[in-house]
Design an enzyme around this catalytic site. Structure first.
Site, PDB file in Angstrom:
ATOM      1  N   ASP A   1      -8.524  -4.814  -2.593  1.00  9.64           N
ATOM      2  CA  ASP A   1      -8.121  -5.251  -1.199  1.00  9.64           C
ATOM      3  C   ASP A   1      -8.323  -4.118  -0.222  1.00  9.64           C
ATOM      4  O   ASP A   1      -8.389  -2.795  -0.381  1.00  9.64           O
ATOM      5  CB  ASP A   1      -6.584  -5.110  -1.428  1.00  9.64           C
ATOM      6  CG  ASP A   1      -5.929  -5.731  -0.123  1.00  9.64           C
ATOM      7  OD1 ASP A   1      -6.129  -6.954   0.489  1.00  9.64           O
ATOM      8  OD2 ASP A   1      -5.274  -4.817   0.508  1.00  9.64           O
TER       9      ASP A   1
ATOM     10  N   HIS B   1       0.826  -1.185   0.012  1.00  7.57           N
ATOM     11  CA  HIS B   1       0.089  -0.037  -0.056  1.00  7.57           C
ATOM     12  C   HIS B   1       0.805   1.065   0.010  1.00  7.57           C
ATOM     13  O   HIS B   1       1.725   1.224   1.137  1.00  7.57           O
ATOM     14  CB  HIS B   1      -0.906   0.046   1.236  1.00  7.57           C
ATOM     15  CG  HIS B   1      -1.961  -1.104   1.156  1.00  7.57           C
ATOM     16  ND1 HIS B   1      -3.061  -1.231   0.677  1.00  7.57           N
ATOM     17  CD2 HIS B   1      -1.710  -2.203   1.818  1.00  7.57           C
ATOM     18  CE1 HIS B   1      -3.659  -2.236   0.818  1.00  7.57           C
ATOM     19  NE2 HIS B   1      -2.950  -2.969   1.393  1.00  7.57           N
TER      20      HIS B   1
ATOM     21  N   PHE C   1      -6.011  -0.628  11.049  1.00 12.25           N
ATOM     22  CA  PHE C   1      -5.388  -1.805  10.906  1.00 12.25           C
ATOM     23  C   PHE C   1      -4.208  -1.722   9.842  1.00 12.25           C
ATOM     24  O   PHE C   1      -4.335  -0.915   8.745  1.00 12.25           O
ATOM     25  CB  PHE C   1      -6.394  -2.775  10.077  1.00 12.25           C
ATOM     26  CG  PHE C   1      -7.508  -3.308  10.969  1.00 12.25           C
ATOM     27  CD1 PHE C   1      -7.592  -4.393  11.866  1.00 12.25           C
ATOM     28  CD2 PHE C   1      -8.765  -2.795  10.959  1.00 12.25           C
ATOM     29  CE1 PHE C   1      -8.345  -4.848  12.664  1.00 12.25           C
ATOM     30  CE2 PHE C   1      -9.690  -3.214  11.696  1.00 12.25           C
ATOM     31  CZ  PHE C   1      -9.514  -3.994  12.625  1.00 12.25           C
ATOM     32  N   GLY C   2      -3.067  -2.301  10.167  1.00 16.42           N
ATOM     33  CA  GLY C   2      -2.081  -2.249   9.002  1.00 16.42           C
ATOM     34  C   GLY C   2      -0.582  -2.495   9.837  1.00 16.42           C
ATOM     35  O   GLY C   2      -0.323  -1.757  10.855  1.00 16.42           O
TER      36      GLY C   2
ATOM     37  N   ASP D   1       1.866  -6.863   2.539  1.00 15.82           N
ATOM     38  CA  ASP D   1       0.601  -5.970   2.797  1.00 15.82           C
ATOM     39  C   ASP D   1       1.244  -4.937   3.618  1.00 15.82           C
ATOM     40  O   ASP D   1       0.679  -4.296   4.570  1.00 15.82           O
ATOM     41  CB  ASP D   1      -0.080  -6.822   3.599  1.00 15.82           C
ATOM     42  CG  ASP D   1      -1.623  -6.288   3.804  1.00 15.82           C
ATOM     43  OD1 ASP D   1      -1.724  -5.159   3.175  1.00 15.82           O
ATOM     44  OD2 ASP D   1      -2.466  -6.748   4.505  1.00 15.82           O
TER      45      ASP D   1
ATOM     46  N   HIS E   1      -9.234 -10.368  -1.495  1.00 15.42           N
ATOM     47  CA  HIS E   1      -8.888 -10.159   0.222  1.00 15.42           C
ATOM     48  C   HIS E   1      -9.927 -10.950   0.689  1.00 15.42           C
ATOM     49  O   HIS E   1     -11.173 -10.669   0.762  1.00 15.42           O
ATOM     50  CB  HIS E   1      -9.157  -8.615   0.516  1.00 15.42           C
ATOM     51  CG  HIS E   1      -9.426  -8.359   1.797  1.00 15.42           C
ATOM     52  ND1 HIS E   1      -8.498  -7.544   2.622  1.00 15.42           N
ATOM     53  CD2 HIS E   1     -10.116  -8.753   2.606  1.00 15.42           C
ATOM     54  CE1 HIS E   1      -8.910  -7.165   3.706  1.00 15.42           C
ATOM     55  NE2 HIS E   1      -9.929  -8.028   4.033  1.00 15.42           N
TER      56      HIS E   1
HETATM   57  O1  DOR Z   1      -4.168  -4.332   7.870  1.00  9.95           O
HETATM   58  C1  DOR Z   1      -4.602  -4.058   6.602  1.00  9.95           C
HETATM   59  N1  DOR Z   1      -4.255  -2.885   6.151  1.00  9.95           N
HETATM   60  N2  DOR Z   1      -5.245  -4.975   5.921  1.00  9.95           N
HETATM   61  C2  DOR Z   1      -5.813  -4.770   4.818  1.00  9.95           C
HETATM   62  O2  DOR Z   1      -6.464  -5.427   4.085  1.00  9.95           O
HETATM   63  C3  DOR Z   1      -5.968  -3.296   4.228  1.00  9.95           C
HETATM   64  C4  DOR Z   1      -4.525  -2.576   4.906  1.00  9.95           C
HETATM   65  C5  DOR Z   1      -4.548  -0.994   4.676  1.00  9.95           C
HETATM   66  O3  DOR Z   1      -5.009  -0.555   3.443  1.00  9.95           O
HETATM   67  O4  DOR Z   1      -4.222  -0.212   5.736  1.00  9.95           O
END
Ligand code: DOR
Length: 436
Positions: free
Chosen positions: A152, A62, A325-326, A307, A179
């Site tokens: 995604d 991303h 999330f991420g 990811d 996804h």
């Molecule tokens: O943890 C995540 N972050 N999972 C995802 O599917 C998207 C991603 C994000 O775009 O930050």
């Protein structure tokens, strides 16, 4: 010309323990031989027995560009990727605007070409504006350079849309990256369902949410015979379903992330709910991590993807429930996998691990990019040098990425990419972004 001496060459499939020399001329690999004499005008680099692999490929990053460039832009992301040992990355289209037009696909590709780091290949949306209503112009997006289609961050919203998209993709030689998440089961979920959801009282992502979406994709793949790729697969239930589909001969592939191969839900507890461990899909149980390695061993998994999900510190450094999330990992992900592999006592061969960063992901890309995952005379000189003995502290202050929050900051990891060549050019850093 660059002469790389004394390499142990991993050609994309096998690791040759005999020492070899590799000569790069312009953007390609000119010659591979047990010994090549140095000539005038050659730059010589002694690899001293280090592993020379095809440039690593990450099918899932991303870069938040266009729209959220303060988190990561294409330039910082491309440089972060190269610093992390990658020569090619595929960007996810959940940007603002979402990448759903040929012009936006070309924007990502062109910005990537100028970025000075890893090659950036655009992933594009399945539906217009990622809304899950109307199919995007997949043929035109593909012609413009999109290498795969995905929503995604979310699954393809309806089975009807996914079925139509699969049929289109079959005709245009592209793949859907799904996804896998049945979102009616995951609303407001925060952590894995099981031990951690019981202990914390936080709502848990049930394993069935991943499994149900994967079963939907497999059913549609069986019917359409169109290839489908499941990304960031995280549960033993899902690995089993994918293994069965593969045994049936269906064109199903999948990937796993470095965090799902190395961390589990206990990290969330031990860290007292630190938001760096908040990710979707969530960190699962220890049994699921073991199942992921078993799926690496038995060929169920085709690629490792980061990811890489960069967020600004101000957005991510929040109480667990409020944080997005991420996990950001591009600059340490290879070391995370190699370090875990070493600490686990090498549960699979090194070739198998390296395959998942090279020929594995290359095979999922469209025809024109498949050569990237191999080392051969005449191939593009995209190369990653790995030093399995290198131990280093992860230090986010040196990152090219704009992201600063990662679970591994301050940890000593062993097994690092130490050089990255992109089209015959040694990546030299290209400047840091420092504090942002
Ligand atoms: O943890 C995540 N972050 N999972 C995802 O599917 C998207 C991603 C994000 O775009 O930050």
């Amino acid at each position: 010309m660059i002469l790389l001496k004394n390499a142990r060459v991993f050609d994309g499939k096998e690791l040759n323990e005999e020492s070899a020399d590799v000569l790069l001329k312009g953007t390609t690999i000119e010659k591979i031989a047990p010994s090549i004499n140095m000539e005038e005008g050659m730059q010589v680099i002694d690899l001293d027995g280090k592993i020379l692999a095809p440039g690593f490929i990450d099918l899932h990053v991303h870069f938040r560009d266009p729209g959220f460039e303060w988190r990561e832009d294409i330039e910082s992301g491309s440089k972060a990727a190269a610093a992390g040992g990658y020569t090619t990355v595929v960007t996810m289209p959940n940007t603002d605007p979402a990448v759903d037009t040929p012009a936006l696909v070309k924007y990502v590709f062109e910005r990537g070409r100028q970025a000075g780091g890893a090659r950036v290949l655009p992933g594009a949306c399945v539906s217009k504006d990622r809304k899950g209503e109307l199919l995007a112009e997949l043929g035109l997006l593909r012609e413009a350079g999109a290498v795969l289609f995905t929503e995604d961050g979310a699954p393809v919203r309806t089975s009807k849309l996914l079925r139509t998209a699969l049929l289109y993709c079959k005709d245009i030689g592209a793949i859907i990256m799904e996804h896998p998440e049945e979102i009616s089961l995951t609303e407001k979920c925060q952590v894995n369902e099981g031990r951690i959801s019981s202990l914390s009282g936080l709502k848990g992502f049930p394993h069935s949410a991943e499994y149900i979406d994967i079963e939907r994709g497999i059913a549609l793949c069986r019917e359409t015979k169109a290839p489908i790729h499941f990304t960031h697969v995280s549960t033993s239930l899902a690995f089993k379903a994918i293994a069965e589909a593969k045994n049936e001969g269906l064109p199903v592939t999948c990937d796993v992330t470095p965090h799902h191969l190395s961390l589990d839900e206990n990290n969330v507890i031990v860290s007292r709910y630190h938001s760096v461990y908040k990710v979707n899909p969530p960190l699962r149980s220890r049994e699921d991590v073991k199942a992921a390695w078993a799926a690496v061993a038995d060929g169920t998994i085709d690629a490792i993807v980061t990811d890489h999900a960069p967020w600004h510190e101000n957005e991510k450094d929040l109480p667990f429930e409020e944080a997005p999330f991420g996990i950001a990992s591009l600059e340490c992900s290879v070391a995370v996998v190699l370090d875990t592999w070493l600490k686990m006592g090498k549960p699979v061969s090194l070739s198998r691990v390296l395959e998942l960063f090279t020929s594995g992901p290359a095979a999922i890309l469209p025809e024109e990019w498949r050569g990237l995952g191999h080392i051969a005379e005449g191939a593009v000189a995209d190369l990653t040098v790995i030093d399995l003995d290198e131990s280093k502290v992860v230090d986010v202050s040196t990152w090219k990425s704009k992201a600063r929050m990662t679970p591994w900051n301050g940890e000593i990891l062993t097994g690092w990419p130490v050089m990255t060549f992109i089209e015959g050019r040694l990546f030299d850093g290209g400047g840091s972004y420092g504090e942002n």
